[in-house]
Design an enzyme around this catalytic site. Structure first.
Site, mmCIF file in Angstrom:
data_model
loop_
_atom_site.group_PDB
_atom_site.id
_atom_site.type_symbol
_atom_site.label_atom_id
_atom_site.label_comp_id
_atom_site.label_asym_id
_atom_site.label_seq_id
_atom_site.Cartn_x
_atom_site.Cartn_y
_atom_site.Cartn_z
ATOM 1 C CG HIS A 101 -5.329 -0.394 -0.317
ATOM 2 N ND1 HIS A 101 -5.374 -0.803 -1.662
ATOM 3 C CD2 HIS A 101 -5.775 -1.538 0.356
ATOM 4 C CE1 HIS A 101 -5.705 -2.071 -1.738
ATOM 5 N NE2 HIS A 101 -5.792 -2.771 -0.494
ATOM 6 C CG HIS A 103 -4.037 -3.726 4.577
ATOM 7 N ND1 HIS A 103 -5.342 -4.010 4.520
ATOM 8 C CD2 HIS A 103 -3.811 -3.707 3.267
ATOM 9 C CE1 HIS A 103 -5.922 -4.508 3.428
ATOM 10 N NE2 HIS A 103 -4.924 -4.182 2.591
#
Length: 131
Positions: A101, A103
């Site tokens: 993931h 950010h």
């Protein structure tokens, strides 16, 4: 081997209700524990441990969502003056969810006393290299 959908918070079916934007390979949600207002995560649909395991196509798809979200945030919030983009890859780098993931963290003037060094603050004594 356990099914990622039973243990990974980004693979579980419930994640669908949090999706703000998506394309065929990735989706975007707001971070559950935001650093700043608008803090978002871009996540590949395929369960892959980190950025380095993502395919080139997944990286392109992730970048498209990062750009889309950045532009949307800037249109909706004139207080945003910059962004941090970050990924943690491996336990030593602080990764706690082992599904890649990225950010996207909106930054505003004054949200930090001295933002010099930006992401270098992962090791605080190395952050302000100008001193």
């Amino acid at each position: 081997m356990k099914d990622p959908a039973t243990v990974c918070p980004f693979c579980c079916p419930d994640i669908r209700i949090r999706i703000l934007a998506e394309n065929s390979l990735c989706f975007l949600i707001e971070d559950k524990y935001p650093v700043t207002e608008g803090h978002s995560l871009v996540i590949p649909r395929r369960h892959v441990v980190d950025y380095f395991g993502m395919t080139s196509a997944e990286q392109v798809a992730a970048n498209a969502l990062l750009q889309q979200r950045k532009e949307q945030l800037e249109r909706s919030d004139s207080s945003i003056d910059g962004f941090n983009i970050g990924m943690n890859s491996g336990s030593a780098a602080g990764q706690t969810i082992f599904h890649s993931h990225i950010h996207l963290i909106p930054r505003r003037s004054g949200d930090s006393e001295d933002p010099t060094g930006g992401v270098r603050f992962v090791i605080p004594e190395k952050a302000n290299y100008k001193k």
